[in-house]
Design a protein around this motif. Structure first.
Motif, short mmCIF file in Angstrom:
data_model
loop_
_atom_site.label_atom_id
_atom_site.label_comp_id
_atom_site.label_asym_id
_atom_site.label_seq_id
_atom_site.Cartn_x
_atom_site.Cartn_y
_atom_site.Cartn_z
N LYS A 1 0.72 -1.24 -0.02
CA LYS A 1 0.04 0.14 -0.01
C LYS A 1 0.83 1.37 0.10
O LYS A 1 0.60 2.18 -0.53
N ARG A 2 1.90 1.17 0.77
CA ARG A 2 2.77 2.36 0.75
C ARG A 2 3.45 2.58 -0.64
O ARG A 2 3.44 3.97 -1.07
N GLN A 3 3.68 1.80 -1.22
CA GLN A 3 4.21 1.64 -2.72
C GLN A 3 3.23 2.30 -3.69
O GLN A 3 3.55 3.08 -4.44
N ILE A 4 2.16 1.71 -3.42
CA ILE A 4 0.87 2.41 -4.53
C ILE A 4 0.83 3.77 -4.20
O ILE A 4 0.52 4.47 -5.08
N ASP A 5 0.70 4.21 -2.81
CA ASP A 5 0.26 5.43 -2.61
C ASP A 5 1.51 6.31 -2.89
O ASP A 5 1.20 7.53 -3.09
N ALA A 6 2.65 6.02 -2.86
CA ALA A 6 3.71 6.90 -3.38
C ALA A 6 3.98 6.88 -4.65
O ALA A 6 4.94 7.68 -5.21
N GLY A 7 3.16 6.14 -5.33
CA GLY A 7 3.04 6.46 -7.23
C GLY A 7 4.26 5.47 -7.64
O GLY A 7 4.54 5.64 -8.86
N SER A 8 4.58 4.37 -7.01
CA SER A 8 5.76 3.55 -7.54
C SER A 8 5.13 2.98 -8.85
O SER A 8 6.21 2.49 -9.67
N ASN B 1 6.38 -12.48 -2.66
CA ASN B 1 6.57 -13.99 -3.04
C ASN B 1 6.20 -14.87 -1.61
O ASN B 1 5.78 -14.03 -0.70
N GLY B 2 6.31 -16.02 -1.53
CA GLY B 2 5.64 -16.88 -0.42
C GLY B 2 6.52 -16.52 1.01
O GLY B 2 6.04 -16.99 1.81
N ASP B 3 7.56 -15.84 0.75
CA ASP B 3 8.37 -15.73 1.95
C ASP B 3 8.19 -14.05 2.51
O ASP B 3 9.07 -13.57 3.25
N GLY B 4 7.26 -13.65 1.94
CA GLY B 4 6.96 -12.23 2.33
C GLY B 4 8.01 -11.17 1.61
O GLY B 4 7.91 -9.95 2.18
N GLU B 5 8.65 -11.32 0.79
CA GLU B 5 9.54 -10.58 0.28
C GLU B 5 8.78 -10.00 -0.97
O GLU B 5 7.85 -10.34 -1.81
N VAL B 6 9.01 -8.48 -1.20
CA VAL B 6 8.34 -7.64 -2.09
C VAL B 6 9.45 -7.03 -3.25
O VAL B 6 10.41 -6.74 -2.69
N PHE B 7 9.24 -7.36 -4.36
CA PHE B 7 10.15 -6.93 -5.46
C PHE B 7 9.45 -5.90 -6.50
O PHE B 7 8.34 -6.11 -6.70
N LEU B 8 10.21 -4.89 -6.62
CA LEU B 8 9.96 -3.89 -7.72
C LEU B 8 10.77 -3.97 -9.06
O LEU B 8 11.75 -3.97 -9.01
N ARG B 9 10.08 -3.89 -10.09
CA ARG B 9 10.60 -3.96 -11.61
C ARG B 9 10.00 -2.75 -11.99
O ARG B 9 8.90 -2.49 -12.31
N ARG B 10 11.02 -1.87 -12.38
CA ARG B 10 10.64 -0.56 -13.49
C ARG B 10 10.29 -0.99 -14.93
O ARG B 10 10.64 -1.82 -15.20
N HIS B 11 9.18 -0.37 -15.31
CA HIS B 11 8.77 -0.69 -16.78
C HIS B 11 10.02 -0.32 -17.65
O HIS B 11 10.72 0.51 -17.83
N GLY B 12 10.13 -1.48 -18.45
CA GLY B 12 11.21 -1.42 -19.20
C GLY B 12 12.39 -2.05 -18.97
O GLY B 12 13.39 -2.28 -19.75
N ASP B 13 12.45 -2.39 -17.71
CA ASP B 13 13.80 -3.23 -17.04
C ASP B 13 13.59 -4.64 -17.06
O ASP B 13 12.52 -5.04 -17.30
N ASP B 14 14.69 -5.24 -17.01
CA ASP B 14 14.54 -6.67 -17.09
C ASP B 14 14.83 -7.38 -15.67
O ASP B 14 14.54 -8.45 -15.55
N GLY B 15 15.38 -6.30 -14.87
CA GLY B 15 15.79 -6.90 -13.47
C GLY B 15 14.66 -6.28 -12.35
O GLY B 15 14.21 -5.32 -12.70
N GLU B 16 14.82 -6.98 -11.41
CA GLU B 16 14.01 -6.30 -10.26
C GLU B 16 14.73 -6.17 -9.06
O GLU B 16 15.71 -6.83 -8.76
N HIS B 17 14.49 -5.49 -8.13
CA HIS B 17 15.05 -5.33 -6.76
C HIS B 17 14.16 -5.48 -5.63
O HIS B 17 13.01 -5.30 -5.77
N ARG B 18 14.58 -6.06 -4.55
CA ARG B 18 13.88 -6.32 -3.57
C ARG B 18 13.88 -4.87 -2.61
O ARG B 18 14.54 -4.27 -2.39
N ILE B 19 12.46 -4.66 -2.10
CA ILE B 19 12.37 -3.66 -1.15
C ILE B 19 12.48 -4.12 0.14
O ILE B 19 11.82 -4.89 0.64
N ASP B 20 13.11 -3.36 0.95
CA ASP B 20 13.52 -3.84 2.34
C ASP B 20 12.38 -3.02 3.08
O ASP B 20 12.15 -1.74 2.92
N TYR B 21 11.98 -3.75 4.04
CA TYR B 21 10.82 -3.13 4.85
C TYR B 21 10.83 -3.93 6.30
O TYR B 21 11.27 -5.05 6.27
N ASP B 22 10.46 -3.16 7.36
CA ASP B 22 10.57 -3.96 8.71
C ASP B 22 9.46 -4.67 8.96
O ASP B 22 8.26 -4.34 8.77
#
Length: 345
Positions: A139-146, A267-288
């Motif tokens: 929700k934070r990512q959506i609200d931030a416009g990511s 994913n099933g381990d509670g990890e959230v990943f962001l991939r920018r449009h046009g990129d091939d790779g994704e990065h994991r978002i760290d959160y508490d």
């Protein structure tokens, strides 16, 4: 409330089934007086009371309310018992947290919600998935416009616990007897999460199936949702199939959100990943978050949320009146499946 009341918020609970362990453990950690427990089988209640230092044990719910006079009651019993307990709490004006499924039917849910409103008492439904930390981060990512303009979301429910004649018996055996199962018991979580993340729905199309002959209700199916903001949502559920995870009950599945600026993946381990449009790779978002108890400690988060409302007047989610919308969507899903067509909400 006064400072004295804040220190002495008295909580009484009813129920001692499988899932109640998470509620009692969370109440024990919160700054409240966990004053009493009620259960039809006294021995089961006493085990919990001994574990968490609960002073009073009852087998009669009304007697518990009259003797303890709690500031809040937590109903942690099967749905068929909820209305009777809510009636007793409403007659005494005592706020309630009620386990989901709320009631066996929409009519009963409307009755219970109205009863507590007439009594001027809070009724919150224990719908804890929206309090799972990964959905807070999404929700934070959506609200931030990511993601930019949000196009669609899909959740694949794959807990893998529904195969064979012994399915569900170890934890919640009444699952096998539920005439309505996948949507009423499980997908209702994701209906609520979808509304929390994406807003209100305008239609639902559902196709439901029963795959395991050992149970009475449906255990697989898909639901397609339209949202007021133009987003499309897909719930794809199958309780017999599983997904890769260290603990398949942590998220119970995987989610993908897609928008004009990129995509988010849970994913099933509670990890959230962001991939920018046009990129091939994704990065994991760290959160508490804490991998504690059920669903990232979401039971504790929900109960703390209600306590903060009662103590400080903080905004509260999951009021019964609001939760009725989830149940109406559930009813629409069953109607869609029976009619074989899209149902407008």
């Amino acid at each position: 409330m006064t400072d004295s009341t804040k220190r002495e918020l008295r909580v009484a609970c009813v129920g001692a089934g499988y899932f109640s362990q998470f509620q009692y453990e969370a109440w024990h950690r919160l700054d409240v007086d966990l004053a009493a427990i009620c259960n039809k089988t006294e021995a089961n209640a006493r085990k919990i009371a001994d574990t968490y230092g609960i002073a009073q044990v009852f087998t009669d719910f009304a007697q518990m309310l009259d003797r303890v006079k709690p500031d809040l009651v937590d109903i942690i019993t099967p749905p068929a018992t909820h209305v009777a307990y809510i009636e007793l709490a409403a007659a005494r004006g005592i706020p309630v947290i009620c386990q989901k499924p709320f009631t066996p039917s929409l009519k009963e849910a409307e009755y219970a919600a109205g009863l507590m409103e007439d009594a001027g008492a809070l009724l919150v439904i224990h719908e804890n998935f929206r309090f799972q930390p990964w959905y807070g981060e999404i929700k934070r990512q959506i609200d931030a416009g990511s993601l930019g303009e949000l196009y669609q979301v899909a959740f694949r429910l794959r807990p893998g616990d529904g195969q064979g004649p012994e399915a569900y018996l170890a934890r919640q055996p009444y699952f096998q007897e539920m005439e309505r199962f996948l949507v009423h018991e499980t997908a209702i979580h994701l209906i609520d999460v979808f509304r929390y993340l994406f807003g209100e729905m305008t239609s639902v199309t559902a196709v439901l199936r029963r795959l395991n002959p050992a149970i009475k209700g449906e255990d697989a199916g898909v639901m397609l949702f339209d949202f007021e903001n133009g987003t499309m949502g897909l719930f794809d559920g199958n309780r017999l199939s599983d997904h890769p995870a260290n603990n398949r009950r942590l998220t119970m599945g995987e989610m993908m959100l897609e928008g004009s600026l990129g995509s988010l993946r849970l994913n099933g381990d509670g990890e959230v990943f962001l991939r920018r449009h046009g990129d091939d790779g994704e990065h994991r978002i760290d959160y508490d978050w804490q991998d504690r108890n059920f669903g990232g400690d979401c039971v504790f988060a929900l109960q703390q949320h209600v306590v903060e409302h009662l103590r400080n007047g903080a905004p509260v989610m999951n009021r019964a009146r609001d939760y009725l919308t989830n149940i109406r969507i559930e009813e629409a899903a069953y109607s869609s499946n029976e009619l074989g067509k899209r149902v407008v909400l």
